[in-house]
Design a protein around this motif. Structure first.
Motif, short mmCIF file in Angstrom:
data_model
loop_
_atom_site.label_atom_id
_atom_site.label_comp_id
_atom_site.label_asym_id
_atom_site.label_seq_id
_atom_site.Cartn_x
_atom_site.Cartn_y
_atom_site.Cartn_z
N ASN A 28 0.82 -1.21 0.00
CA ASN A 28 0.00 0.00 0.00
C ASN A 28 0.86 1.26 0.00
O ASN A 28 0.71 2.14 0.85
N TYR A 30 1.56 4.70 -1.21
CA TYR A 30 0.73 5.77 -1.78
C TYR A 30 1.59 6.90 -2.33
O TYR A 30 2.58 7.29 -1.70
N GLU A 35 -1.82 4.26 -5.81
CA GLU A 35 -1.27 3.30 -4.86
C GLU A 35 -0.66 2.11 -5.59
O GLU A 35 -1.17 1.65 -6.60
#
Length: 108
Positions: A28, A30, A35
């Motif tokens: 994950n 970002y 993402e």
């Protein structure tokens, strides 16, 4: 897809990757572009992995050229932020009806 369902799919993908010799580096990740679900290394190559899952539709259809462009921009940001000059590829893990498919080295 809800974040909860996404996490379940990503956990399944992570376990699949580990079972197949990948070392998980991050999840994950970002950026302002989007993402990256999973970042892993195998055989000295960085793998930036998109996870897609679904039951009543083909999850792979959600990986559009626009989505791939966002992933590519996020990859370059990750490489820059971590001062990496490495070989890499984009892969997709598709989870549908309990079956996991690994699609390696996807391009636009």
């Amino acid at each position: 897809m809800s974040r909860k369902k996404g996490n379940i799919a990503e956990d399944l993908a992570k376990n699949y990757l580990i079972d197949n010799g990948f070392k998980i580096i991050d999840r994950n990740y970002y950026t302002k572009y989007g993402e990256i679900d999973i970042i892993a290394i195998k055989d000295s190559i960085y793998h930036f992995i998109e996870v897609k899952s679904g039951k009543n539709f083909e999850p792979l259809q959600n990986v559009t050229n626009k989505k791939l462009e966002k992933i590519i921009n996020s990859i370059y940001m990750y490489l820059s932020n971590n001062e990496l000059d490495v070989l890499f590829c984009i892969d997709i893990v598709v989870i549908k009806n309990g079956k996991i498919d690994f699609i390696s080295n996807v391009s636009v």
